[in-house]
Each structure stands twice: as structure tokens, then as C-alpha cells.
Design a protein around this motif. Structure first.
Motif, PDB file in Angstrom:
ATOM      1  N   SER A 260      37.716  21.180 -37.433  1.00  0.00           N
ATOM      2  CA  SER A 260      37.853  20.213 -36.351  1.00  0.00           C
ATOM      3  C   SER A 260      37.918  18.806 -36.903  1.00  0.00           C
ATOM      4  CB  SER A 260      36.699  20.350 -35.363  1.00  0.00           C
ATOM      5  OG  SER A 260      35.451  20.188 -36.025  1.00  0.00           O
TER       6      SER A 260
ATOM      7  N   GLY B 194      36.554  15.917 -35.922  1.00  0.00           N
ATOM      8  CA  GLY B 194      35.555  14.953 -35.465  1.00  0.00           C
ATOM      9  C   GLY B 194      35.156  13.921 -36.480  1.00  0.00           C
ATOM     10  N   SER B 195      35.283  14.232 -37.781  1.00  0.00           N
ATOM     11  CA  SER B 195      34.873  13.299 -38.832  1.00  0.00           C
ATOM     12  C   SER B 195      35.811  13.438 -40.015  1.00  0.00           C
ATOM     13  CB  SER B 195      33.435  13.592 -39.283  1.00  0.00           C
ATOM     14  OG  SER B 195      33.110  12.879 -40.458  1.00  0.00           O
TER      15      SER B 195
ATOM     16  N   SER C 178      32.425  18.576 -40.083  1.00  0.00           N
ATOM     17  CA  SER C 178      33.185  19.208 -39.007  1.00  0.00           C
ATOM     18  C   SER C 178      32.334  20.283 -38.341  1.00  0.00           C
ATOM     19  CB  SER C 178      34.472  19.829 -39.561  1.00  0.00           C
ATOM     20  OG  SER C 178      35.323  18.838 -40.084  1.00  0.00           O
ATOM     21  N   GLU C 179      32.258  20.241 -37.001  1.00  0.00           N
ATOM     22  CA  GLU C 179      31.392  21.156 -36.270  1.00  0.00           C
ATOM     23  C   GLU C 179      32.053  22.502 -36.004  1.00  0.00           C
ATOM     24  OE1 GLU C 179      30.179  19.159 -32.762  1.00  0.00           O
ATOM     25  OE2 GLU C 179      28.956  17.667 -33.828  1.00  0.00           O
TER      26      GLU C 179
END
Length: 781
Positions: free
Chosen positions: A279, A281-282, A288-289
Motif C-alpha cells: 500500500s 500510505g508511506s 506499509s499497512e
């Protein structure tokens, strides 16, 4: 040279100054391209190493770790630059003209496709790296904060940098035969990139560091488009994600790409790959989650690949911080280790210390262990590789990731070596690196060590775990210890250590600088292949193999400079790499010339000429193709090793192209055919007529070693045992086990000069091979 083309500069700078800052001008715009509507760029997204991780988000864990967090500075207000202001800045830009003198070097090569056919129209670009010296101005030491550059000055510097770079860039294209050639190049460090639309061009050898005269060939592989779908946990298509692509056909090299739903594909050349999605997100993938499983992908030339579907699922992991001890002595990376635990398994720190799940982490920096399964885990930190675990926690993972704070305890200073490093005036020194050496008999081992400076500017050094028992007195082996300190400007100094010692002052002397000139270098035909090495004459035998300054090179005018030398006697040695092997300092291994130099403080100079070098061809009628003959200088004195290149070709000839005149030994070890022959170079082509190995020549390197203690001397020939002379290698081989058997005794027949003496040796007196203090080499007589 005046540059008034405002439109060109405006096009370059407007998007940069207004949209992204000058950093994009200097570092490139690959990331912005990769996020465009056209899908993935051919340029991969480069991931930052751990030491460049972004600041983590504000969490409860950060609050618990306040003493290592930094306050966020206030940001300057955002200022928009209008087109008219940018045009006014660029209108009077006049970068200094960059004078690029012509050289004499060439770089050439060819581009072919995977079927071996020439590829015309490929663009080859060379970029030269200027030779720069990193230095600091004394006038700036102790000054206050300098003024910030104005916008105009920032633009001027960027424009100047643009022209400097362009002046060092050269470009050409391949012809109908796929060939290209650059001429008139300076002797800089060059790097190359090759481009051809719809193809990926791969260099057969390193393209990041090229010397003039090099041949650089590329293979072009056709790019194919692979449809990719990244699916969220709710079944919807993700908007953005990272794709980690590992090329199984390219030594498992991994690259990370940015993926978007606007251009849902990968562009890859034929081969086998592993692909995983994370993912978006960062920018730190460890944060990443969500992540997909790793899917295999095979791309064949001319075959349209099927769509690749990657389903994201929640990701379990452990993240956290290491907090430094309150004494402020912890600044270096610590070794983190992770160990899965069964539900009823007890904590075992020794088992944790051997765990393969490990990572380096610096106090105050976020660490992560990702892609873990649910269960119990033991996590701990050691201050160095191989050091004991000093802090640990047990964590339980179920349906969410866990956070942990590991508090390092204060050090036991009774087990720490505290070193004060001073310059010649007595002032403390920064940036000092240390290594510790243990000497046991003729065996020596050296280890680089981490060090931290406390508030009193003292370096705190942990003795390497391999040496700890002996150093702090638990092991009575009688080993001796020393420590060397290296400073980038002051050179290296060494001090003896007394086992158990915890305090030391090391004072650097004013270093020496040695300028070595190679007479007749220009036009010798050896340009680019001559390498010089400097090593201390004093010290143990192993010191001879750690050359100082071996990373440097001889300049095009035949000069090499060694700096930061501690005063003393040095051996300057010359090696010559074989043709086509210019970058390998040990490409021919043997020393062709050497000179001892007494280095004093300040400037020193010496000359070391290239001697006459001769070819040697050795024919062996009884040999076999592919077998190797070993060649070494017969005296063996201060020799870096045998000369390479002695493999028998289809004509049963082993060849050495460039040897200095002298006495040599040709050896072959292969069971019953083992033998030795001595030869004087120059001699042209000779026939290898090996003499039977019937003796062992004694070489003494330490009078404290077991060979000397039992009565053997340097130069002795062991010609027999228990009253019987050796008639073949078999007799020598039978002597070895008996000589090393602690319960045996053997009478050695030793030829010493013109007489034969008998030396009785008990196996118990020989110890192990590391305590020999020399060696016995097979020879003939």
C-alpha cells in the motif's frame, strides 16, 4: 560566453521554482514522471537506506521516547514566484563559461539485441566526474550562521551547475553495425547510460565506473507491457501502490516502482520475476499497512503476458525505538534480533543472539520487522555484532502490529576501553576510527570496532566479543593486544594494550605525505595498468598484506600520492594489471618492483621505475588442458602472492605476459604428478620438467614460534625422518600426521648448509598450525 535565451531557461526553471523547488533540478524528476497518467516510468523508484528513513508519525510510542525526538522547526511561509519574476531573474543570467580541454582517451563499444543482431540509433551518453578535493576553510571555523542565499543567487548556482554538468556530458549514437566510439576524452571517472526506445540496454560490464580506453558493449532487450491490478481489502481497485519486482534472472536484483490505477501496467524485459504489491500510505515500505503475497511472473519474447492480479491484505509486524542509555554514550547502530517463540517456550537470550532475523538500528530511529505471522516473539538489542543481548521484550502478535521501546542500560565501564585521541598539539580529535588486534603466537586477528564519544570527548570502545575472554583475563592464553586509530587527516597511529586495560591516550604525530613518481610512465604502454601500494615494514608479517593507499591510482603523468602516513619505514611496491584488467590492482598479483622509503613528517618523494618485463611460455607435455601451474618468485621475499594466468591451453602451454627478470619457481600440486621446477626469466619458451618433491624448506617468521623453539632455522631443508631420506612426496605426506600427533616423537634429518643434523621433535611441542611461527614448504633438492 553569454547566455540570453530566456525562453530556454524559463522552460527549465518555471516548473521547478514554482512547482517543486530547486532540489528537483539537481536530483531529477523521475518520481513525478512515474506518477503521471501514462503509467509506470522505465526509471525505478529508488528506495532510501535505513539511515534516511522519514520521521515517523506522532504516536504514543513517540511520547514515551521524548528524549530522542526532535522538535519540528517552523516552516518558512510559502512564496509563489510569478512568471515575470522568474523571467527577470533569468534574463541577466550569465554563468561562467566552462572551459573543457580536449583529452586523448577513447571509449568504444557495440549494441546488439538478444539474438546478436546490431542495433543502430541507440543513444550512448557519457558523464565525466570531476576530480575534487573535499576540504574545509580555516576561516569558517567558529563563525556564526552564514547568510541564506537569495533567490537570485540560488538560481545562478543552479544555472551554473547545469552548464558545468552539460560541459562534462558527451553523446553519440550507434551506426548501422551497432558500433559507437568516443574520442578526445579526458582521464576522468566516466559513467555511461544507453537508450533505445522500447528497449532496455544492459551493459556487459560495469557502466558506472569507466576508464578511458575501455570497451563497453550493451545488449538490447525488447520491453513488454504487463497489465497489473492491485486490489484493496474491500475488493475495489487501489488508486496507488508500490510494486516490488525481483528479477530472478538478474541475480535476484529488486527494484521498486510506483503503480497507479491510471496506468495499471509494468514494463519489463523477458525473464523470470517475483512481484509484490504494498500500500501507498508511506514512502517507507516497512510502514506499509497492507501487502500482497509474492506472485511469480514469467515473460517470454513475443508472447503477450496475462494480467497480474495482486490482492492486498493486512500486514503484521513489530516497530519501535531503541532509547539510548542516560549517560549519552550510545550513538552507534545496535544489532536487533528477533526470535519466534512457542507458547510455552522460555526466554533464551543465547538463542536470540544467534537468530537470523536481525537488523541494525540507531537509537532514536524507528525500526521495523515486517510480514510476521501471529504468535509470540522475543526481541532484543545488542550494542554490536556478536555482543550479548542487553535489553529484551516478549511480544504477542494476533490481529494487529505491535510497538515496543527498548531502553539500553548504562554501560559497565569496567568492560569498556576509554580512549582519548589527541593531535600533535594535544587537542582532541573527532572522526577517529579504531580497530583492535589480537596476536597469539604467529596467528593474528584484527577487528574494526564501533566507538562512541561521551560528554568528555572520550571514545568508549567495546572490545570485540572474540577477544573479550583473553583481554579481561579469563583466558590465560598469553595473547597480546594492540589498537590502531585512523583519522582522515592525521593518518594512523597504533598503541600496545595490556590485557584488562581500560584507559588510554593516543597521540597522533604530524603525518607524512609521499609523492611517488614513475619515470617514463607516459608512452610506456602500461598507462592505466600500473598500481602502487605502500605498507609498513615494521610490524607483523600480516601488515605486509594491508597496503596503505591501494585505493588510489597513478595519474596520467605517472604520479601517485600517499597521504596521512605515520613516520617510519615503508615498502612501496608496484604491480601491473594484465591487459583488459586495469581496475584490478591485483590482476597479475606479483610485485614487479619495490623500494623502501623512510617517511618523515611533511613532504616526502621517491621514484619507482617500471622494470623491463618479459613473457614466459611453459609447455608441459604430460599436462592436461585446464590444469594450472603456479608461478612465484624463488626468493619469496615481500611477495604479495604468485603470478596469475598459469592455465594450460589447448596446446598445453601456460603463459605469463609481463614478468620482471629474476629467479622463479614453477609448481604443480596434483597427487603423484606433483613437482617443482626453477627457471630464470628471461628465457622464452621452456619445457616443464618437474623435479620430484623430496624435501621441505623451513621459513621462520617468528623466533617465538614452535618451529624455532624445536631447533629449526630459517632456510633449513628437512630431507628425511627417522634415519630415512625422503624419496617421493608420499614420504613427506606420511611425516605430517606423525609430526602433529601429541604423543609421537620423530627424528628429522635436516640439511643445514653443507652438513646434515638431526633434530628430535615431539608432537606435543608443535602445538597447532597457528603457533608455528613460520611454515614448511615442499621443494626438491
Amino acid at each position: 560566453m553569454k547566455h540570453n535565451n530566456t525562453l530556454i531557461f524559463l522552460a527549465l526553471f518555471m516548473g521547478i521554482l514554482i512547482g517543486g523547488g530547486l532540489n528537483h533540478l539537481l536530483l531529477g524528476t523521475g518520481r513525478a514522471q512515474a506518477e503521471g497518467v501514462t503509467g509506470l516510468s522505465n526509471e525505478p523508484e529508488t528506495m532510501r537506506p535505513e539511515t534516511q528513513n522519514p520521521e515517523p508519525s506522532e504516536t504514543a510510542l513517540r511520547s514515551a521516547n521524548e528524549n530522542v525526538m526532535r522538535e519540528k522547526p517552523e516552516k518558512a511561509p510559502v512564496t509563489q514566484v510569478s512568471s515575470s519574476e522568474a523571467a527577470a531573474l533569468l534574463n541577466d543570467m550569465e554563468p561562467t563559461a566552462v572551459a573543457v580541454e580536449d583529452g586523448t582517451g577513447t571509449v568504444f563499444g557495440r549494441v546488439i539485441d538478444t539474438a546478436g543482431q546490431p542495433m543502430s540509433g541507440a543513444v550512448i551518453r557519457l558523464t565525466g566526474r570531476p576530480k575534487t578535493i573535499s576540504s574545509r576553510s580555516p576561516s569558517k571555523v567558529g563563525q556564526g550562521a552564514p547568510d541564506q542565499d537569495s533567490l537570485k543567487e540560488t538560481v545562478r548556482k543552479a544555472a551554473q551547475d547545469f552548464h558545468d554538468r552539460r560541459a562534462r556530458n558527451v553523446e553519440t549514437s550507434t551506426d548501422e553495425q551497432g558500433q559507437f566510439r568516443f574520442e578526445g576524452l579526458l582521464d576522468l571517472g566516466w559513467s555511461a547510460k544507453a537508450y533505445l526506445e522500447d528497449f532496455v540496454l544492459t551493459a556487459e560490464s560495469s557502466a558506472s565506473s569507466i576508464r578511458i580506453g575501455a570497451e563497453l558493449n550493451f545488449t538490447a532487450a525488447l520491453v513488454q507491457e504487463v497489465p497489473v491490478e492491485v486490489v484493496m481489502t474491500d475488493g475495489n481497485l487501489a488508486e496507488r501502490a508500490f510494486l516490488v519486482v525481483t528479477a530472478l534472472s538478474d541475480q535476484n536484483q529488486s527494484r521498486t516502482y510506483r503503480w497507479s490505477s491510471d496506468g495499471a501496467f509494468l514494463r519489463l524485459i523477458p525473464g523470470r520475476y517475483k512481484v509484490r504489491a504494498l500500500s501507498h500510505g508511506s514512502d517507507d515500505l516497512d510502514l506499509s499497512e497492507l501487502a500482497s503475497s509474492t506472485e511469480k511472473l514469467s515473460i517470454e519474447a513475443g508472447v503477450v503476458p496475462e494480467a497480474l492480479v495482486l490482492n492486498l491484505v493486512p500486514r503484521l509486524g513489530i516497530s519501535g525505538y531503541i532509547r539510548a542509555a542516560n549517560d549519552g554514550s550510545d550513538q552507534n547502530h545496535c544489532m536487533l534480533r528477533l526470535l519466534p517463540l512457542a507458547q510455552d517456550q522460555e526466554v533464551d537470550l543465547a538463542l536470540l543472539g544467534d537468530s537470523d532475523q536481525q537488523s541494525w538500528a540507531r537509537p532514536g530511529r524507528l525500526f521495523t520487522f515486517t510480514d510476521l505471522e501471529a504468535g509470540r516473539y522475543l526481541i532484543g538489542a545488542a550494542r554490536d555484532w556478536g555482543s550479548p543481548i542487553v535489553v529484551h521484550e516478549v511480544l504477542e502478535l494476533s490481529d494487529a502490529s505491535a510497538e515496543v521501546l527498548l531502553q539500553l542500560p548504562e554501560r559497565d565501564l569496567s568492560q569498556i576501553l576509554k580512549v582519548v585521541a589527541l593531535d600533535a598539539t594535544g587537542a582532541p580529535l573527532d572522526d577517529v576510527d579504531f580497530s583492535v588486534r589480537q596476536q597469539s603466537g604467529s596467528s593474528s586477528s584484527s577487528r574494526g570496532v564501533q566507538s562512541t564519544r561521551d560528554k568528555d570527548a572520550t571514545y568508549l570502545i567495546t572490545i570485540p566479543p572474540q577477544f573479550t575472554d583473553g583481554y579481561f583475563g579469563k583466558d590465560k592464553s598469553g595473547a597480546t593486544y594492540s589498537i590502531s586509530a585512523t583519522h582522515p587527516e592525521m593518518g594512523t597511529t597504533e598503541s600496545e594494550l595490556t590485557p584488562g586495560q581500560t584507559d588510554l591516550v593516543m597521540t597522533f604525530v604530524v603525518p607524512g605525505k609521499l609523492t611517488v613518481t614513475v619515470p617514463g610512465y607516459v608512452g610506456s604502454g602500461y598507462e592505466g595498468r600500473v598500481h602502487l601500494h605502500a605498507s609498513r615494514v615494521e610490524g607483523s608479517e600480516q601488515d605486509q598484506f594491508h597496503a596503505i593507499g591501494s585505493g588510489g591510482k597513478v595519474t596520467p603523468t605517472g604520479i601517485q600520492v600517499f597521504e596521512g602516513l605515520e613516520p617510519g619505514t615503508y615498502l612501496v611496491s608496484m604491480t601491473v594489471s594484465s591487459k583488459g584488467n586495469e581496475h584490478n590492482h591485483w590482476g597479475n598479483s606479483g610485485t614487479v618492483n619495490s623500494i623502501e622509503v623512510n617517511i618523515r613528517e611533511g613532504e616526502n618523494s621517491a621514484q619507482l621505475a617500471i622494470p623491463n618485463l618479459y613473457p614466459l611460455r611453459v609447455h608441459w607435455a604430460d599436462g592436461k588442458v585446464g590444469k594450472s601451474l603456479h608461478l612465484s618468485q624463488a626468493d619469496g621475499e615481500r611477495q604479495f602472492g604468485g603470478f596469475s594466468g598459469g592455465t594450460l591451453d589447448e596446446n598445453l602451454i601456460a603463459s605469463w605476459d609481463e614478468l620482471p627478470a629474476g629467479e622463479y619457481r614453477i609448481e604443480y600440486y596434483g597427487g603423484q604428478n606433483s613437482g617443482i621446477m626453477e627457471v630464470t626469466v628471461p628465457c622464452g619458451e621452456i619445457e616443464f620438467v618437474p623435479m620430484e618433491i623430496t624435501a621441505m624448506r623451513v621459513s621462520i617468521t617468528s623466533l617465538d614460534g614452535n618451529l624455532a623453539k624445536v631447533g629449526l632455522r630459517d632456510g633449513d631443508l628437512v630431507i628425511g625422518a627417522d634415519g630415512k631420506e625422503f624419496e617421493s612426496q608420499a614420504g613427506l605426506m606420511a611425516m605430517g600426521p606423525k609430526l602433529m600427533n601429541p604423543g609421537s616423537s620423530i627424528d628429522l634429518m635436516v640439511q643445514r648448509g653443507n652438513k646434515v643434523v638431526t633434530i628430535t621433535v615431539k608432537g606435543a611441542d608443535m602445538g597447532d598450525w597457528s603457533e608455528m611461527g613460520g611454515q614448511m614448504n615442499p621443494t626438491s633438492r
